[in-house]
Write an enzyme that holds these catalytic residues in place. Sequence first.
Site, PDB file in Angstrom:
ATOM      1  N   LYS A  29      -7.207 -38.660 -39.574  1.00 46.25           N
ATOM      2  CA  LYS A  29      -7.140 -37.731 -38.582  1.00 46.25           C
ATOM      3  C   LYS A  29      -6.853 -36.189 -39.069  1.00 46.25           C
ATOM      4  O   LYS A  29      -7.539 -35.407 -38.575  1.00 46.25           O
ATOM      5  CB  LYS A  29      -6.060 -38.405 -37.948  1.00 46.25           C
ATOM      6  N   ASP A 329       4.613 -40.443 -39.621  1.00 45.10           N
ATOM      7  CA  ASP A 329       3.844 -41.383 -38.429  1.00 45.10           C
ATOM      8  C   ASP A 329       4.084 -42.774 -38.685  1.00 45.10           C
ATOM      9  O   ASP A 329       3.628 -43.580 -37.857  1.00 45.10           O
ATOM     10  CB  ASP A 329       2.358 -41.011 -38.629  1.00 45.10           C
TER      11      ASP A 329
HETATM   12  C1  S3P Z   1      -0.080 -33.791 -38.830  1.00 43.94           C
HETATM   13  C2  S3P Z   1       1.137 -33.440 -39.195  1.00 43.94           C
HETATM   14  C3  S3P Z   1       2.336 -34.202 -38.515  1.00 43.94           C
HETATM   15  C4  S3P Z   1       1.943 -35.645 -38.246  1.00 43.94           C
HETATM   16  C5  S3P Z   1       0.630 -35.603 -37.457  1.00 43.94           C
HETATM   17  C6  S3P Z   1      -0.466 -34.955 -37.928  1.00 43.94           C
HETATM   18  C7  S3P Z   1      -1.027 -32.876 -39.436  1.00 43.94           C
HETATM   19  O1  S3P Z   1       3.072 -33.693 -37.643  1.00 43.94           O
HETATM   20  O2  S3P Z   1       3.244 -36.372 -37.647  1.00 43.94           O
HETATM   21  O3  S3P Z   1       0.473 -36.885 -37.050  1.00 43.94           O
HETATM   22  O4  S3P Z   1      -2.191 -33.222 -39.396  1.00 43.94           O
HETATM   23  O5  S3P Z   1      -0.886 -31.929 -39.724  1.00 43.94           O
HETATM   24  P1  S3P Z   1       4.107 -32.693 -37.934  1.00 43.94           P
HETATM   25  O6  S3P Z   1       3.555 -31.598 -38.678  1.00 43.94           O
HETATM   26  O7  S3P Z   1       4.852 -32.154 -36.512  1.00 43.94           O
HETATM   27  O8  S3P Z   1       5.263 -33.326 -38.707  1.00 43.94           O
END
Ligand code: S3P
Length: 449
Positions: A29, A329
């Site tokens: 993702k 996550d």
């Molecule tokens: C992500 C960073 C994470 C993660 C999210 C995806 C990203 O969030 O929880 O699902 O793609 O940079 P945070 O940066 O808020 O920790």
Amino acid sequence: MSHAHGTPSPVASRSGTPLKGRIRVPGDKSISHRSMIFGLLSIGETRVEGLLEGDDVLRTAEACRALGATITREAPGRWRIVGAGIGGLVEPKDVLDFGNAGTGSRLMMGVAGSHPITSTFDGDASLRKRPMRRILDPLTKMGVTVVSEAEGGRVPLTLRGPKETIPITYETPAASAQIKSAILLAGLNSPGRTTVIEREATRDHTERMLRHFGASVEVVPHGADGRAITLQGQPELRGTDIVVPTDPSSAAFPLVAALITPGSDVVIEGVMMNPLRTGLITTLIEMGASIERLNERDEGGETVADLRVRHSRLTGVTVPHARAPSMIDEYPILAVAASFAEGTTRMQGLHELRVKESDRLAAVAAGLAEAGVAHEIEGDDLLVHGSNGKVRGGGNPVATHLDHRIAMAFLVMGLATDQPMTVDDGAMIATSFPSFIPLMRELGATIQD
Ligand code: S3P
């Protein structure tokens, strides 16, 4: 889009046969969002293979279109983006609606906010609760104007960007790849050098992809666990090819399902092994999990491996806070694994879980309570007292609070509990892992929707 305001659709899972077979989970993702964004910011054509076609990423694609990219889906997972280039974004005609997507919305605030256009961001009831100050504060320092915002720095909010952003050096207040990435993306339209300092290293997909598209990025260690990342502004990003590796955060669900379901033996193919994403695997191996990394190879600039996972007796461990960024996550599904372990698993320092798609600390605790799993929250730590393979399950439907990972975690739990587990709404699974239910069924799981 399937989610947001429809009637909730409960889903149930129950124990049955062992899980067997080989599957491949969808594209990552994080990298899928960034593929769209870098495509938009490049000159020329970007071709993406293996894009995650989840609702979150499709929202980012829509936003990139609204900002001037031409985007075509050529085949499942294969997309073509012709970019507008840094400095070339057009003002969107409508509100940019990011649905449930924290990553898409926050990264795009850095992108659209750094251009001399006005853009309005909104999302579903979950996104409307999530803190955006962490993005707006550094963007303001870079010269971005917050024209309006919902109470407490939330969406809906409107940004007006400067002609060029002011280069800054910024230490992130939380270990967050989203904050880091929003600043670096805003720094692309700056005439100078933008530096982000993070005390704990977080996923580095933005840095890697910046380089892949032709930007100059320096990364140096900072303190014990941190990094300082410096970007030279106003590079000319050139469209390029991207192969999206599979998402370790999605692989986590069938992986734990195999570990807790007696007799299981499963191979999950081509899982991205970026060390900033593999904290769950490290933890599960410490707990005694049988996970073999087979056929390690390079795919799209990342190391991937086929993971052979067999049902295992697990033992509780302490998961240090320092590991949180590499498995941020994965705590809901780790809590499920811990429920089946012998002894207590203590997960330390989970404050960031309170601001995910739901308050995940509270949502996990409530789900564990429904399933009859002994647990406690002590400050920011979650303690799960495992019952050595035997978990009651049942209870009321688990409240998912518009959170895909809560839904998937408790459906996995139900594959090995005495009584079936139900989640109140499976619709949000489509945000990150639309093929979750069919793939789990392919392995032999009994899931009813
Ligand atoms: C992500 C960073 C994470 C993660 C999210 C995806 C990203 O969030 O929880 O699902 O793609 O940079 P945070 O940066 O808020 O920790």
